[in-house]
Write a protein that holds these residues in place. Structure first.
Motif, PDB file in Angstrom:
ATOM      1  N   THR A   3       0.825  -1.197   0.000  1.00  0.00           N
ATOM      2  CA  THR A   3       0.000   0.000   0.000  1.00  0.00           C
ATOM      3  C   THR A   3       0.859   1.246   0.000  1.00  0.00           C
ATOM      4  O   THR A   3       1.802   1.356   0.780  1.00  0.00           O
ATOM      5  CB  THR A   3      -0.911   0.010   1.236  1.00  0.00           C
ATOM      6  OG1 THR A   3      -1.743  -1.147   1.210  1.00  0.00           O
ATOM      7  CG2 THR A   3      -1.789   1.250   1.249  1.00  0.00           C
ATOM      8  N   VAL A   4       0.512   2.180  -0.874  1.00  0.00           N
ATOM      9  CA  VAL A   4       1.128   3.506  -0.877  1.00  0.00           C
ATOM     10  C   VAL A   4       0.067   4.484  -0.402  1.00  0.00           C
ATOM     11  O   VAL A   4      -1.020   4.572  -0.975  1.00  0.00           O
ATOM     12  CB  VAL A   4       1.626   3.911  -2.274  1.00  0.00           C
ATOM     13  CG1 VAL A   4       2.108   5.363  -2.275  1.00  0.00           C
ATOM     14  CG2 VAL A   4       2.743   2.978  -2.730  1.00  0.00           C
ATOM     15  N   PHE A  24       1.531   6.119  -8.619  1.00  0.00           N
ATOM     16  CA  PHE A  24       1.072   5.013  -7.779  1.00  0.00           C
ATOM     17  C   PHE A  24      -0.437   4.790  -7.826  1.00  0.00           C
ATOM     18  O   PHE A  24      -0.898   3.679  -7.574  1.00  0.00           O
ATOM     19  CB  PHE A  24       1.493   5.253  -6.326  1.00  0.00           C
ATOM     20  CG  PHE A  24       2.963   5.417  -6.138  1.00  0.00           C
ATOM     21  CD1 PHE A  24       3.818   4.331  -6.261  1.00  0.00           C
ATOM     22  CD2 PHE A  24       3.508   6.659  -5.846  1.00  0.00           C
ATOM     23  CE1 PHE A  24       5.189   4.483  -6.092  1.00  0.00           C
ATOM     24  CE2 PHE A  24       4.867   6.823  -5.664  1.00  0.00           C
ATOM     25  CZ  PHE A  24       5.718   5.734  -5.796  1.00  0.00           C
ATOM     26  N   TYR A  36       0.267  -1.273  -7.056  1.00  0.00           N
ATOM     27  CA  TYR A  36       0.113  -0.773  -5.696  1.00  0.00           C
ATOM     28  C   TYR A  36      -1.357  -0.580  -5.322  1.00  0.00           C
ATOM     29  O   TYR A  36      -2.179  -0.240  -6.165  1.00  0.00           O
ATOM     30  CB  TYR A  36       0.821   0.583  -5.545  1.00  0.00           C
ATOM     31  CG  TYR A  36       2.300   0.530  -5.803  1.00  0.00           C
ATOM     32  CD1 TYR A  36       3.194   0.188  -4.798  1.00  0.00           C
ATOM     33  CD2 TYR A  36       2.813   0.842  -7.060  1.00  0.00           C
ATOM     34  CE1 TYR A  36       4.562   0.157  -5.032  1.00  0.00           C
ATOM     35  CE2 TYR A  36       4.177   0.806  -7.303  1.00  0.00           C
ATOM     36  CZ  TYR A  36       5.049   0.464  -6.292  1.00  0.00           C
ATOM     37  OH  TYR A  36       6.394   0.426  -6.527  1.00  0.00           O
ATOM     38  N   ASP A 171      10.937  -1.466  -6.176  1.00  0.00           N
ATOM     39  CA  ASP A 171       9.916  -2.486  -5.926  1.00  0.00           C
ATOM     40  C   ASP A 171       9.747  -3.460  -7.079  1.00  0.00           C
ATOM     41  O   ASP A 171       9.547  -4.657  -6.872  1.00  0.00           O
ATOM     42  CB  ASP A 171       8.571  -1.816  -5.640  1.00  0.00           C
ATOM     43  CG  ASP A 171       8.579  -0.991  -4.367  1.00  0.00           C
ATOM     44  OD1 ASP A 171       9.444  -1.241  -3.507  1.00  0.00           O
ATOM     45  OD2 ASP A 171       7.727  -0.098  -4.238  1.00  0.00           O
TER      46      ASP A 171
END
Length: 321
Positions: A3-4, A24, A36, A171
């Motif tokens: 999670t962003v 994101f 994300y 990531d």
């Protein structure tokens, strides 16, 4: 990929907020799946950029449940950041979140104590104020962004996009980050150590500046040895004149730029091919696997074999520090 969460409060700037939302918050599962989970956290009706009101998904307390927290630019540097924002950012960091500030969002991280003893950056125009106000922060005004592992900071405006793409690269790998950059029509990678401001930026037309064609020429020949003398000869300049023009245009030296491009190419080959380390060393002009491993490890903090295993397994690399 986790999670962003972006922290929105009254008075944040809209450009950096939009950059994070674009990177994101847009579903890009066609590029990397899973993408994300993105959430906006803050008080209801927060005014953004002085003109727009935003309805967040959750309150600031939700930041502590995110894997990555983004703090966008803070507009009024004369005003202390809200206490609830500072506590939420601290709580998220204590819970293990990776916390990144964009532009003057570094003042929020500094006020929260997250930058104490760390190297950090912000917009060059406000770097002296950040250093004066928070003497325990090691402010570097000459870079695009700083990655301290669990805490990251960026310079202003376009550098915010650079940091967001850097997080994607950590990531998902270089190939995915480059694909996102192509969608956004922005440079695929500007190293964090690159200068914030150079007096002669690269022109849009390749033929408008002698170095534009030179860089393209060098990129097509990364599998071959290239010396500064080779570059100078190709540009019809002396080596000294080339170094001066190169730094004015790119913010770095010819050899550092070449090494960064070779490492970049190695990252993509490690992610997208089954080529041996020896073959990748040849393809990137490193010559031997030993040389590739030495430069790769020194630049990225992991050996190429571990880098390949990480991105083939879909696990993010640990940050430095």
């Amino acid at each position: 990929m986790g999670t962003v969460a972006i922290a929105v409060t009254e008075g944040v700037m809209h450009f950096e907020l939009a950059a994070a939302c674009e990177v994101f918050g847009v579903d890009r599962s066609d590029i990397a799946d899973p993408w994300y989970e993105f959430t906006v956290c803050g008080p209801p009706g927060a005014r953004v950029g002085g003109r727009f009101r935003l309805e967040p998904d959750h309150g600031l307390d939700r930041l502590a449940r995110a894997g990555t927290v983004i703090v966008p630019a803070w507009a009024d540097l004369d005003a202390a950041p809200p206490a609830d924002l500072l506590e939420a950012v601290r709580a998220a960091h204590r819970a293990g979140a990776r916390v990144a500030s964009l532009c003057t969002g570094a003042f929020v991280l500094a006020a929260a104590g997250l930058l104490d003893g760390r190297r950090a950056t912000t917009h060059w125009l406000h770097a002296a104020e950040l250093a004066a106000r928070y003497p325990r922060v090691r402010v570097d005004a000459d870079v695009l962004y700083v990655d301290e592992g669990s805490v990251l900071t960026s310079a202003g405006k376009a550098a915010a996009m650079d940091l967001c793409l850097h997080l994607v690269r950590l990531d998902h790998g270089a190939a995915v980050a480059n694909a996102v950059a192509r969608r956004l029509v922005v440079p695929p990678h500007r190293a964090g150590g690159q200068a914030q401001f150079v007096p002669s930026p690269m022109p849009a037309r390749r033929t408008a500046h002698p170095l534009a064609e030179l860089l393209s020429w060098a990129l097509r020949r990364l599998d071959r040895p290239i010396t500064v003398e080779d570059l100078a000869r190709q540009a019809n300049m002396s080596s000294r004149n080339l170094a001066r023009h190169f730094h004015a245009t790119t913010g770095t030296t010819p050899l550092r730029w070449l090494l960064a491009q070779r490492i970049h190419r190695a990252q993509e080959l490690l992610e997208t091919t089954d080529d041996s380390i020896e073959a990748i060393a040849t393809a990137t002009g490193m010559g031997t696997a030993t040389t590739l491993r030495r430069h790769f490890n020194r630049t990225l903090g992991v050996p190429p074999d571990a880098y390949r295993r990480t991105f083939r397994s879909g696990r993010p690399l640990p940050g430095p520090g």
